[in-house]
Design a protein around this motif. Structure first.
Motif, PDB file in Angstrom:
ATOM      1  N   ILE A 328     -51.775  28.425  42.981  1.00  0.00           N
ATOM      2  CA  ILE A 328     -53.093  28.503  43.633  1.00  0.00           C
ATOM      3  C   ILE A 328     -53.007  29.380  44.892  1.00  0.00           C
ATOM      4  CG2 ILE A 328     -54.945  27.170  44.762  1.00  0.00           C
ATOM      5  CD1 ILE A 328     -54.835  26.691  41.755  1.00  0.00           C
ATOM      6  N   ALA A 329     -51.939  29.207  45.658  1.00  0.00           N
ATOM      7  CA  ALA A 329     -51.802  29.987  46.901  1.00  0.00           C
ATOM      8  C   ALA A 329     -51.702  31.485  46.586  1.00  0.00           C
ATOM      9  CB  ALA A 329     -50.574  29.504  47.676  1.00  0.00           C
ATOM     10  N   VAL A 330     -50.952  31.827  45.542  1.00  0.00           N
ATOM     11  CA  VAL A 330     -50.808  33.247  45.177  1.00  0.00           C
ATOM     12  C   VAL A 330     -52.160  33.815  44.745  1.00  0.00           C
ATOM     13  CG1 VAL A 330     -49.800  34.816  43.441  1.00  0.00           C
ATOM     14  CG2 VAL A 330     -48.353  33.132  44.579  1.00  0.00           C
ATOM     15  N   ASP A 331     -52.900  33.033  43.972  1.00  0.00           N
ATOM     16  CA  ASP A 331     -54.215  33.470  43.522  1.00  0.00           C
ATOM     17  C   ASP A 331     -55.143  33.685  44.727  1.00  0.00           C
ATOM     18  OD1 ASP A 331     -55.948  33.995  41.266  1.00  0.00           O
ATOM     19  OD2 ASP A 331     -57.075  32.243  41.935  1.00  0.00           O
ATOM     20  N   LYS A 332     -55.058  32.776  45.694  1.00  0.00           N
ATOM     21  CA  LYS A 332     -55.898  32.919  46.901  1.00  0.00           C
ATOM     22  C   LYS A 332     -55.502  34.175  47.678  1.00  0.00           C
ATOM     23  CE  LYS A 332     -57.275  28.232  48.077  1.00  0.00           C
ATOM     24  NZ  LYS A 332     -57.640  27.413  49.209  1.00  0.00           N
ATOM     25  N   GLY A 336     -57.651  37.754  48.518  1.00  0.00           N
ATOM     26  CA  GLY A 336     -57.910  38.051  49.935  1.00  0.00           C
ATOM     27  C   GLY A 336     -58.391  36.853  50.735  1.00  0.00           C
ATOM     28  N   LYS A 337     -58.163  35.627  50.212  1.00  0.00           N
ATOM     29  CA  LYS A 337     -58.677  34.445  50.911  1.00  0.00           C
ATOM     30  C   LYS A 337     -57.700  33.894  51.928  1.00  0.00           C
ATOM     31  CE  LYS A 337     -61.662  32.861  47.169  1.00  0.00           C
ATOM     32  NZ  LYS A 337     -61.772  31.936  46.065  1.00  0.00           N
ATOM     33  N   SER A 341     -48.427  34.968  54.672  1.00  0.00           N
ATOM     34  CA  SER A 341     -47.573  33.960  55.324  1.00  0.00           C
ATOM     35  C   SER A 341     -48.115  32.530  55.151  1.00  0.00           C
ATOM     36  CB  SER A 341     -47.414  34.281  56.811  1.00  0.00           C
ATOM     37  OG  SER A 341     -48.690  34.416  57.391  1.00  0.00           O
ATOM     38  N   SER A 342     -49.358  32.411  54.649  1.00  0.00           N
ATOM     39  CA  SER A 342     -49.904  31.061  54.415  1.00  0.00           C
ATOM     40  C   SER A 342     -49.391  30.464  53.110  1.00  0.00           C
ATOM     41  CB  SER A 342     -51.438  31.097  54.357  1.00  0.00           C
ATOM     42  OG  SER A 342     -51.946  31.598  55.554  1.00  0.00           O
ATOM     43  N   LEU A 377     -56.682  23.992  46.323  1.00  0.00           N
ATOM     44  CA  LEU A 377     -57.937  24.768  46.267  1.00  0.00           C
ATOM     45  C   LEU A 377     -58.797  24.473  47.512  1.00  0.00           C
ATOM     46  CD1 LEU A 377     -59.019  24.606  42.517  1.00  0.00           C
ATOM     47  CD2 LEU A 377     -58.718  26.687  43.889  1.00  0.00           C
ATOM     48  N   GLY A 378     -58.693  23.256  48.009  1.00  0.00           N
ATOM     49  CA  GLY A 378     -59.484  22.862  49.174  1.00  0.00           C
ATOM     50  C   GLY A 378     -58.826  23.207  50.504  1.00  0.00           C
TER      51      GLY A 378
END
Ligand SMILES: NC(=O)c1ccc[n+]([C@@H]2O[C@H](COP(=O)([O-])OP(=O)(O)OC[C@H]3O[C@@H](n4cnc5c(N)ncnc54)[C@H](OP(=O)(O)O)[C@@H]3O)[C@@H](O)[C@H]2O)c1
Length: 380
Positions: A328-332, A336-337, A341-342, A377-378
């Motif tokens: 999910i993090a990679v998709d975000k 560009g969300k 580093s997040s 996701l949240g």
């Protein structure tokens, strides 16, 4: 003639698998191909390889394809279609070249039928390594890695005894941010993260390579594939990507497997194992390469690598949480969300919040994956 079920035929590994199969028309025949949405790429594959069945995960794309190809072959759709293909078609080799957690369910069906599993989808072993290896033993299925590092180790271990292995040395290119400071990782762009210095791969694994999560997933994959403790798996940065990995034995001797950074080689090895077939792939010119260099990874900069060792230590569903949070993090990040580093921050947060279940069964793994995805996701 071996019959091949190829899952993820339109991806980087899928296309390379077809490139290998094209060279050996006497050896392999395609039973079925599967994709998610890209029917424009699937259509010419159907015309060339004449599968009996294709599966399109996305229902709408599947209906479109049905209209376009009329009666050329059977078109199944959705998750049910993937399961039906893996559990009921006639095939000898299952090639798992889908990306992410979605590769797990069909792989389990192939394992239950005792098939040869040529596995590129490392997420299968990351999220369910204990279950998958146990089921392979029970049903007599054989896992042969396609991942270049694990293929290298598999080749180094041929003819050796398991109790003679001192450690596994996984090599890593270090990705595009090898020489960047940790403080600079907050501002890197998607384009920079997608510019891998040596390998041309799908987007998800390319981002994983930039964060070194790919190497983290590979540590977990190696642990399950080769039944080796995490303390005996060392990561070494080798920017040229010529040595694909090594095994050090108890007498201090090290075996390495070398090759150009081209996935066709480990794919062919997995398909033809235990044989080797002559091919016309480009050969290494060692004098031209000149230097091969090695150094230790910066575990503080590449936090994902540290997180992989941590979840391997914790066991249970912790690797499943790490994987789902990372997907999910990679998709975000790709959308560009969030900042690059997040990615480790979101994974850390998920690991803190989601309860760990020891020795999970299939249902627990699927629940854990779903719960983690909803949580991440949240998060921002
Ligand atoms: N690429 C490499 O060099 C490499 C090396 C070692 C290991 N691997 C591993 O191999 C796997 C595939 O990597 P890749 O780089 O080939 O990925 P990719 O280029 O993104 O291709 C993924 C394939 O899976 C399909 N797919 C994607 N999401 C799906 C879903 N939810 N359900 C069903 N099918 C889906 C895609 O179909 P569409 O085309 O329709 O989207 C495509 O055919 C990954 O697990 C990766 O870690 C890759």
């Amino acid at each position: 003639m071996k019959k091949v079920l190829l899952l993820g035929s339109t991806g980087s590994i899928g296309i390379n698998t077809l490139n290998v199969i094209r060279n050996f028309p006497e050896e392999f025949e395609i039973t079925a191909l599967t994709v998610n949405t890209r029917i424009d790429l699937l259509e010419p594959q159907i015309n060339e390889f004449n599968p009996d069945t294709v599966v399109v995960k996305n229902e709408k794309s599947g209906s479109e394809l049905r209209k376009k190809i009329a009666n050329k072959c059977r078109v199944l759709t959705g998750e049910d279609g993937l399961i039906e293909a893996a559990s009921s078609l006639e095939y000898d080799i299952f090639v798992g070249a889908m990306v992410g957690f979605s590769g797990l369910a069909p792989a389990l069906e192939a394992i239950k039928r005792g098939k040869i599993i040529a596995l590129a989808n490392k997420e299968t072993l990351v999220v369910a390594g204990e279950l998958v290896t146990r089921m392979c033993k029970k049903y007599g299925a054989k896992l042969i890695p396609i991942d270049s590092e694990h293929s290298a180790i598999y080749q180094c271990l041929e003819g050796e005894k398991n109790n003679c292995v001192e450690k596994i040395i996984l090599t890593a290119s270090g990705g595009p941010f090898l020489n960047k400071k940790k403080s600079a990782l907050g501002t890197v762009t998607v384009e920079e993260a997608l510019s891998h210095p040596n390998w041309k791969m799908g987007n998800k694994i390319t981002i994983d390579s930039a964060s070194m999560m790919n190497k983290g997933l590979e540590i977990i994959e190696a642990h399950w594939l080769f039944d080796i403790e995490k303390d005996k798996i060392e990561v070494v940065i080798h920017p040229q990507s010529i040595i694909h990995s090594m095994v050090q034995f108890v007498d201090g001797s090290i075996k390495a497997q070398l090759g150009l950074p081209d996935m066709k080689l480990p794919i062919q090895y997995a398909l033809t194992y235990p044989n080797r077939l002559t091919n016309n792939f480009k050969r290494i010119n060692l004098p031209k390469i000149g230097n091969l260099t090695f150094f230790s990874p910066d575990m503080e900069k590449f936090e994902c690598l540290k997180l992989a060792y941590k979840v391997l230590n914790e066991g249970g569903t912790a690797p499943c949480v790490l994987n789902a949070a990372n997907e999910i993090a990679v998709d975000k990040f790709l959308k560009g969300k969030i900042k690059f580093s997040s990615i480790p921050q979101l994974i850390n947060e998920a690991l803190d919040k989601i309860e760990n279940h020891k020795s999970p069964d299939v249902e627990t793994i699927f629940e854990c994956d779903k719960k983690t995805r909803e949580l991440v996701l949240g998060l921002s």
